[in-house]
Design a protein around this motif. Structure first.
Motif, PDB file in Angstrom:
ATOM      1  N   GLU A   1       0.825  -1.198   0.000  1.00 18.93           N
ATOM      2  CA  GLU A   1       0.000   0.000   0.000  1.00 18.93           C
ATOM      3  C   GLU A   1       0.868   1.261   0.000  1.00 18.93           C
ATOM      4  O   GLU A   1       1.948   1.300   0.590  1.00 18.93           O
ATOM      5  CB  GLU A   1      -0.934   0.013   1.213  1.00 18.93           C
ATOM      6  N   MET A   2       0.409   2.277  -0.687  1.00 23.88           N
ATOM      7  CA  MET A   2       1.087   3.567  -0.670  1.00 23.88           C
ATOM      8  C   MET A   2       0.709   4.307   0.603  1.00 23.88           C
ATOM      9  O   MET A   2      -0.454   4.322   0.993  1.00 23.88           O
ATOM     10  CB  MET A   2       0.690   4.391  -1.898  1.00 23.88           C
ATOM     11  N   GLN A   3       1.698   4.907   1.245  1.00 25.43           N
ATOM     12  CA  GLN A   3       1.481   5.641   2.487  1.00 25.43           C
ATOM     13  C   GLN A   3       1.763   7.122   2.272  1.00 25.43           C
ATOM     14  O   GLN A   3       2.744   7.489   1.624  1.00 25.43           O
ATOM     15  CB  GLN A   3       2.391   5.101   3.589  1.00 25.43           C
ATOM     16  N   VAL A   4       0.887   7.954   2.811  1.00 17.36           N
ATOM     17  CA  VAL A   4       1.120   9.405   2.793  1.00 17.36           C
ATOM     18  C   VAL A   4       1.921   9.748   4.040  1.00 17.36           C
ATOM     19  O   VAL A   4       1.476   9.507   5.167  1.00 17.36           O
ATOM     20  CB  VAL A   4      -0.217  10.180   2.785  1.00 17.36           C
ATOM     21  N   ARG A   5       3.108  10.309   3.840  1.00 13.89           N
ATOM     22  CA  ARG A   5       3.998  10.576   4.962  1.00 13.89           C
ATOM     23  C   ARG A   5       4.180  12.066   5.253  1.00 13.89           C
ATOM     24  O   ARG A   5       4.648  12.428   6.323  1.00 13.89           O
ATOM     25  CB  ARG A   5       5.373   9.941   4.705  1.00 13.89           C
ATOM     26  N   GLU A   6       3.815  12.895   4.311  1.00  9.75           N
ATOM     27  CA  GLU A   6       4.000  14.336   4.532  1.00  9.75           C
ATOM     28  C   GLU A   6       3.048  15.113   3.636  1.00  9.75           C
ATOM     29  O   GLU A   6       2.884  14.788   2.457  1.00  9.75           O
ATOM     30  CB  GLU A   6       5.450  14.736   4.233  1.00  9.75           C
ATOM     31  N   VAL A   7       2.403  16.119   4.214  1.00 10.33           N
ATOM     32  CA  VAL A   7       1.559  17.038   3.462  1.00 10.33           C
ATOM     33  C   VAL A   7       1.836  18.433   4.016  1.00 10.33           C
ATOM     34  O   VAL A   7       1.581  18.693   5.194  1.00 10.33           O
ATOM     35  CB  VAL A   7       0.057  16.708   3.610  1.00 10.33           C
ATOM     36  N   ASN A   8       2.396  19.311   3.204  1.00 12.55           N
ATOM     37  CA  ASN A   8       2.748  20.640   3.721  1.00 12.55           C
ATOM     38  C   ASN A   8       2.492  21.735   2.698  1.00 12.55           C
ATOM     39  O   ASN A   8       2.405  21.479   1.499  1.00 12.55           O
ATOM     40  CB  ASN A   8       4.215  20.669   4.190  1.00 12.55           C
ATOM     41  N   LEU A   9       2.367  22.941   3.221  1.00  8.32           N
ATOM     42  CA  LEU A   9       2.140  24.142   2.411  1.00  8.32           C
ATOM     43  C   LEU A   9       3.197  25.174   2.751  1.00  8.32           C
ATOM     44  O   LEU A   9       3.478  25.421   3.928  1.00  8.32           O
ATOM     45  CB  LEU A   9       0.748  24.720   2.692  1.00  8.32           C
TER      46      LEU A   9
END
Length: 336
Positions: free
Chosen positions: A245-253
């Motif tokens: 599975e693909m994992q989301v590890r970072e979401v930033n602005l």
């Protein structure tokens, strides 16, 4: 004998509101409300727009956001009008000169709220609401950055991760992974979507091998930062193992000027408030966001070339001046 024609006015309002208007999406509902005074009265019902907003952006199911959006001048309808179309700054009007954003006279903004939703093939895989304070010295002086995940956090997704056929898979993510990042100013009751909706680039990090999906919106800059336009850049970092599975590890602005410098909180707040209040908005179309981002990169390159030419000219002037002073100095001693 012809039967009398049936018009919309002969249909009971409850039927229109319950069985017709509830089936419409936001733009269609807005268009229906402009057709007649009767439809306008029915189409402005806040519950209709609340249902549309929460189905479009699941993060709005947050109770705090529900109360905040309800306090907008036009409720959820006003919020939809602010947030559904994307911000579009006219890059064709760029002349290399920065404007000065006038100081605001309204109450200071104490915090900004981010409502973020990521979809894969129209299925929600990530949703979060994040509040960012805007009054402390730390915020004002530090580079502006909103992180939705802690360094050790990761969010599993149903997307199958792949490293084989790399280009094809990255292109697949570019076509199927969409993101909405709505920034809300609770003080001014305004909102705007800072995302390009579709990715402007999908690349692997050269060192870690993680996939970085970038979304970007170009907004007007300010003379105090020396940039006519700036980029609101959103990066989603994904990782995983082949076949897993693909994992989301970072979401930033972050907000970046045309020199590649990340703006601090104080500079970013002024620019973002101006975008929320007066930014031009337009319905997203295909890869228009990507084309605008590529044009922005071209403008950055042109700006860099102009700077290098100025620096080269200045170097030549300094060299010529130095040679002139040197020759004048020795001429004074040799020929006096």
């Amino acid at each position: 004998m012809d039967s009398p024609s049936t018009t919309i006015t002969s249909v009971h309002p409850d039927i229109i509101q319950t069985h017709i208007l509830t089936r419409l999406d936001g733009p269609t509902l807005a268009a229906a409300g402009a057709a007649s005074s009767q439809l306008h009265a029915l189409a402005t019902e806040d519950k209709l727009w609340r249902d549309i907003c929460t189905s479009t952006w699941p993060s709005l199911n947050d109770p705090t956001l529900q109360a905040l959006v309800s306090a907008f001048p036009g409720g959820h309808r006003s919020f939809f009008s602010d947030s559904y179309p994307l911000l579009v700054h006219p890059l064709d009007q760029y002349h290399g000169q920065s404007r000065k954003i006038p100081p605001t006279t309204s109450s200071p903004t104490l915090e900004l709220i981010s409502a973020v939703d990521i979809h894969y093939k129209n299925s929600l895989i990530f949703s979060k609401v994040e509040a960012t304070e805007t009054v402390t010295g730390w915020f004002q002086c530090s580079p502006f950055r909103v992180d939705l995940l802690d360094p050790k956090d990761m969010v599993p997704t149903p997307v199958q991760y792949s490293v084989d056929g790399d280009y094809k898979w990255l292109r697949h993510l570019e076509d199927t992974l969409t993101l909405s990042w709505i920034l809300i100013d609770p003080t001014r009751k305004r909102a705007a979507n800072l995302s390009s909706l579709r990715p402007v680039s999908v690349k692997r990090h050269w060192l870690t091998g993680e996939v970085q999906v970038r979304y970007a919106t170009v907004v007007g800059g300010d003379r105090t930062v020396g940039s006519e336009v700036v980029q609101c850049g959103i990066v989603v970092t994904c990782a995983g193992k082949e076949g897993g599975e693909m994992q989301v590890r970072e979401v930033n602005l972050q907000v970046e000027d045309m020199e590649g410098r990340h703006l601090n909180g104080k500079e970013s707040l002024v620019i973002l408030q101006e975008a929320l209040e007066n930014g031009r908005r337009k319905k997203a179309k295909g890869e228009e966001g990507k084309a605008r981002y590529e044009r922005y990169l071209e403008m950055m390159g042109e700006r860099r070339e102009r700077r290098l030419r100025r620096e080269k000219t200045l170097d030549m002037v300094c060299i010529a001046l130095g040679v002139t002073i040197f020759l004048s100095f020795w001429s004074y001693f040799l020929f006096r």
